[in-house]
Design a protein around this motif. Structure first.
Motif: not given
Length: 76
Positions: A26, A31, A41-42, A44-47, A70, A73-74
């Protein structure tokens, strides 16, 4: 920020950090998109993720606790 970083701000250094792969496969751009003035967009989640650049999103990096949350977390 320059004092905390121990170096003056440099757009080229920031761009290298943003597009370089950190840890696994990554990068920040994975993202947040490239350029960071656009929504992303994230990976892995696509958010959806609002633009990262403060020039496009003035709320970015204004709440230290939120930034730390954040990143922790990410961006481990």
């Amino acid at each position: 920020f320059s004092a905390a970083a121990g170096a003056p701000a440099a757009a080229a250094r920031g761009e290298r950090f943003f597009t370089a792969r950190h840890g696994r496969e990554w990068s920040c751009a994975s993202c947040h998109g490239n350029p960071p003035r656009q929504a992303g967009r994230h990976a892995s989640t696509g958010r959806p993720i609002d633009p990262l650049a403060p020039a496009a999103n003035p709320r970015r990096f204004t709440d230290e606790a939120k930034v730390e949350k954040w990143f922790r977390r990410n961006c481990n």
